[in-house]
Design a protein around this motif. Structure first.
Motif, PDB file in Angstrom:
ATOM      1  N   LEU A  21       0.853  -1.177   0.000  1.00 13.41           N
ATOM      2  CA  LEU A  21       0.000   0.000   0.000  1.00 13.41           C
ATOM      3  C   LEU A  21       0.895   1.234   0.000  1.00 13.41           C
ATOM      4  CD1 LEU A  21      -2.514  -1.033   2.820  1.00 13.41           C
ATOM      5  CD2 LEU A  21      -2.852  -1.268   0.346  1.00 13.41           C
ATOM      6  N   ILE A  22       0.516   2.244  -0.761  1.00 17.25           N
ATOM      7  CA  ILE A  22       1.272   3.491  -0.803  1.00 17.25           C
ATOM      8  C   ILE A  22       0.552   4.504   0.085  1.00 17.25           C
ATOM      9  CG2 ILE A  22       2.173   5.338  -2.259  1.00 17.25           C
ATOM     10  CD1 ILE A  22       2.115   3.349  -4.606  1.00 17.25           C
ATOM     11  N   ILE A  23       1.277   5.072   1.040  1.00 15.08           N
ATOM     12  CA  ILE A  23       0.704   5.988   2.015  1.00 15.08           C
ATOM     13  C   ILE A  23       1.152   7.415   1.702  1.00 15.08           C
ATOM     14  CG2 ILE A  23       0.352   6.482   4.455  1.00 15.08           C
ATOM     15  CD1 ILE A  23      -0.431   3.595   3.531  1.00 15.08           C
ATOM     16  N   HIS A  24       0.198   8.318   1.547  1.00 10.51           N
ATOM     17  CA  HIS A  24       0.482   9.737   1.353  1.00 10.51           C
ATOM     18  C   HIS A  24       0.106  10.486   2.632  1.00 10.51           C
ATOM     19  CE1 HIS A  24      -0.066   9.641  -3.294  1.00 10.51           C
ATOM     20  NE2 HIS A  24      -0.074   8.400  -2.848  1.00 10.51           N
ATOM     21  N   ILE A  25       0.992  11.308   3.135  1.00  4.78           N
ATOM     22  CA  ILE A  25       0.611  12.267   4.169  1.00  4.78           C
ATOM     23  C   ILE A  25      -0.195  13.371   3.489  1.00  4.78           C
ATOM     24  CG2 ILE A  25       1.442  13.943   5.871  1.00  4.78           C
ATOM     25  CD1 ILE A  25       1.949  11.004   6.631  1.00  4.78           C
ATOM     26  N   GLY A  26      -1.382  13.658   4.030  1.00  5.60           N
ATOM     27  CA  GLY A  26      -2.238  14.678   3.444  1.00  5.60           C
ATOM     28  C   GLY A  26      -2.165  15.996   4.187  1.00  5.60           C
ATOM     29  N   ASP A  27      -2.865  16.978   3.660  1.00  8.00           N
ATOM     30  CA  ASP A  27      -2.801  18.335   4.197  1.00  8.00           C
ATOM     31  C   ASP A  27      -3.216  18.413   5.660  1.00  8.00           C
ATOM     32  OD1 ASP A  27      -2.158  19.000   1.604  1.00  8.00           O
ATOM     33  OD2 ASP A  27      -4.062  19.991   1.150  1.00  8.00           O
ATOM     34  N   GLN A  28      -4.234  17.634   6.058  1.00  5.03           N
ATOM     35  CA  GLN A  28      -4.741  17.775   7.424  1.00  5.03           C
ATOM     36  C   GLN A  28      -3.729  17.296   8.465  1.00  5.03           C
ATOM     37  OE1 GLN A  28      -7.561  19.610   7.397  1.00  5.03           O
ATOM     38  NE2 GLN A  28      -7.183  19.406   5.192  1.00  5.03           N
ATOM     39  N   VAL A  29      -2.960  16.249   8.150  1.00  2.33           N
ATOM     40  CA  VAL A  29      -1.921  15.808   9.082  1.00  2.33           C
ATOM     41  C   VAL A  29      -0.761  16.806   9.103  1.00  2.33           C
ATOM     42  CG1 VAL A  29      -0.087  14.079   9.375  1.00  2.33           C
ATOM     43  CG2 VAL A  29      -2.467  13.357   9.231  1.00  2.33           C
ATOM     44  N   GLU A  30      -0.450  17.411   7.957  1.00  2.00           N
ATOM     45  CA  GLU A  30       0.570  18.466   7.967  1.00  2.00           C
ATOM     46  C   GLU A  30       0.127  19.620   8.871  1.00  2.00           C
ATOM     47  OE1 GLU A  30       2.384  21.796   4.951  1.00  2.00           O
ATOM     48  OE2 GLU A  30       2.525  19.700   4.301  1.00  2.00           O
ATOM     49  N   ILE A  31      -1.137  20.004   8.763  1.00  2.00           N
ATOM     50  CA  ILE A  31      -1.657  21.094   9.596  1.00  2.00           C
ATOM     51  C   ILE A  31      -1.631  20.705  11.070  1.00  2.00           C
ATOM     52  CG2 ILE A  31      -3.760  22.385  10.168  1.00  2.00           C
ATOM     53  CD1 ILE A  31      -4.438  22.190   7.115  1.00  2.00           C
ATOM     54  N   LEU A  32      -2.155  19.523  11.393  1.00  2.00           N
ATOM     55  CA  LEU A  32      -2.207  19.077  12.788  1.00  2.00           C
ATOM     56  C   LEU A  32      -0.826  19.001  13.415  1.00  2.00           C
ATOM     57  CD1 LEU A  32      -4.869  16.272  12.361  1.00  2.00           C
ATOM     58  CD2 LEU A  32      -5.134  18.294  13.813  1.00  2.00           C
ATOM     59  N   SER A  33       0.163  18.542  12.615  1.00  2.00           N
ATOM     60  CA  SER A  33       1.535  18.398  13.135  1.00  2.00           C
ATOM     61  C   SER A  33       2.299  19.712  13.083  1.00  2.00           C
ATOM     62  CB  SER A  33       2.284  17.329  12.340  1.00  2.00           C
ATOM     63  OG  SER A  33       2.562  17.781  11.013  1.00  2.00           O
ATOM     64  N   ASN A  34       1.627  20.782  12.651  1.00  2.00           N
ATOM     65  CA  ASN A  34       2.243  22.108  12.505  1.00  2.00           C
ATOM     66  C   ASN A  34       3.472  22.062  11.599  1.00  2.00           C
ATOM     67  OD1 ASN A  34       1.939  24.873  13.097  1.00  2.00           O
ATOM     68  ND2 ASN A  34       3.609  24.804  14.575  1.00  2.00           N
ATOM     69  N   GLY A  35       3.377  21.214  10.576  1.00  2.00           N
ATOM     70  CA  GLY A  35       4.436  21.149   9.568  1.00  2.00           C
ATOM     71  C   GLY A  35       5.518  20.132   9.823  1.00  2.00           C
ATOM     72  N   GLU A  36       5.440  19.404  10.953  1.00  2.00           N
ATOM     73  CA  GLU A  36       6.476  18.383  11.192  1.00  2.00           C
ATOM     74  C   GLU A  36       6.375  17.243  10.183  1.00  2.00           C
ATOM     75  OE1 GLU A  36       8.050  16.960  14.770  1.00  2.00           O
ATOM     76  OE2 GLU A  36       7.193  18.574  16.001  1.00  2.00           O
ATOM     77  N   TYR A  37       5.168  16.834   9.877  1.00  2.00           N
ATOM     78  CA  TYR A  37       4.944  15.873   8.800  1.00  2.00           C
ATOM     79  C   TYR A  37       4.561  16.649   7.548  1.00  2.00           C
ATOM     80  CZ  TYR A  37       4.744  12.212  12.424  1.00  2.00           C
ATOM     81  OH  TYR A  37       5.020  11.354  13.449  1.00  2.00           O
ATOM     82  N   ARG A  38       4.971  16.161   6.393  1.00  2.00           N
ATOM     83  CA  ARG A  38       4.864  16.925   5.157  1.00  2.00           C
ATOM     84  C   ARG A  38       3.843  16.313   4.209  1.00  2.00           C
ATOM     85  NH1 ARG A  38       7.869  17.075   0.303  1.00  2.00           N
ATOM     86  NH2 ARG A  38       9.184  15.349   0.933  1.00  2.00           N
TER      87      ARG A  38
END
Length: 343
Positions: free
Chosen positions: A256-273
């Motif tokens: 499975l290919i996993i993409h980090i999406g915008d909402q996790v980037e926002i929640l992590s305050n940019g730590e995850y991209r």
């Protein structure tokens, strides 16, 4: 007004046939001129069945910070469940046009569900070489079976079975991502809706294209989801932007290919991209993919998690910073994203 489907355009082109002008990308976007051809760079692969939780969390978190994308193997979804999901999806796109049109997205609908061609607004009037079927698969209260094909007959059973397995994979991914930020293991899932998290399946169908070097299946974009979990077929085409280079994502059977999406980037305050990616097309064969977008409910409010921000009483997170993103309802974020409006 009758909608022009890419699958119909592809089948009607004279051989070798030139593609219509609205599908031709500017030179600076064409895959033949922009795909990286240097030393091999591989998207990280993670064994989701690893019993070393600390090591698993570290690998997931590192990949999410450095790439915004990774592949997972030993994820627990049986190969036959994935194969059946792919079979019924492929058979749907092999149906006559009038049968597929029964599930078309209604004109003017605010929902993205249904059989369609274009999702996002393109400011230049350009089009992408792809058709799709989009519908929710979880939770049951959100499912609208009007958009679940009755043909092939096994379609609904296959999608329900996949959804049941997908939920366990999603929970494990959110758990690893939360722990990777030094948070409680349920922090991220709860922050995007908890048990009300929406699972939106999209089947992408990229017909064979006589001029694959001139067009793209999907233009460069990040996903507005929290996470995207994608099943590809064996035809390569997914590319990720890494250090300014468009890199081919290797096909790994049953991964499975996993993409980090915008909402996790926002929640992590940019730590995850949230990863910028695009898709190319093939001259000889149809490419397909089955992404599931894990998204908050429309009225859900998402913003940087307070426990990751600076100046929080009792905070022990070493990299706490001021918020880099605004807090807003998911429906408002989605509207701006799809209509190319500033957030």
């Amino acid at each position: 007004m009758e909608v022009e489907r890419v699958q119909a355009i592809a089948s009607s082109l004279p051989s070798p046939g030139a593609i219509p002008a609205e599908y031709i990308r500017p030179e600076q976007e064409r895959p033949s001129l922009t795909t990286y051809c240097g030393p091999v760079l591989e998207v990280p692969a993670v064994d989701l069945g690893d019993v070393d939780l600390e090591g698993l969390v570290r690998k997931v978190a590192d990949a999410s910070r450095e790439w915004g994308m990774f592949q997972v193997v030993n994820h627990g979804i049986p190969a036959e469940v994935i194969a059946e999901l792919q079979r019924v999806g492929r058979e749907f796109f092999e149906l006559p046009a009038e049968e597929k049109e029964k599930y078309a997205r209604p004109p003017g609908s605010r929902s993205l569900e249904g059989y369609g061609t274009q999702l996002q607004k393109d400011l230049d009037g350009k089009k992408s070489w792809v058709d799709h079927l989009f519908h929710k698969i979880w939770p049951p209260s959100s499912v609208d079976y009007r958009f679940w094909p009755a043909n092939p007959p096994a379609y609904r059973v296959a999608n329900k079975e996949y959804a049941n397995h997908m939920r366990r994979v999603a929970d494990k991914l959110f758990r690893c991502l939360s722990l990777g930020l030094g948070l409680e293991e349920d922090a991220l899932k709860n922050a995007v809706g908890g048990e009300d998290l929406q699972y939106n399946l999209k089947i992408n169908f990229y017909p064979p294209c006589p001029c694959p070097d001139l067009t793209l299946g999907v233009l460069p974009h990040t996903d507005l989801s929290a996470l995207t979990v994608l099943v590809p077929n064996e035809i390569p085409g997914l590319q990720v932007l890494k250090d300014g280079k468009w890199i081919d994502v290797e096909y790994v059977p049953n991964a499975l290919i996993i993409h980090i999406g915008d909402q996790v980037e926002i929640l992590s305050n940019g730590e995850y991209r949230s990863v910028l990616h695009r898709t190319t097309v093939n001259k000889e064969k149809a490419r397909m993919s089955w992404p599931v977008f894990l998204e908050p409910p429309m009225e859900w409010v998402v913003g940087p998690l307070p426990q990751l921000l600076a100046n929080q009483e009792g905070k022990d997170h070493a990299s706490g910073e001021p918020p880099k993103y605004k807090t807003e309802k998911f429906k408002d974020y989605m509207y701006c994203k799809l209509n190319k409006l500033p957030q």
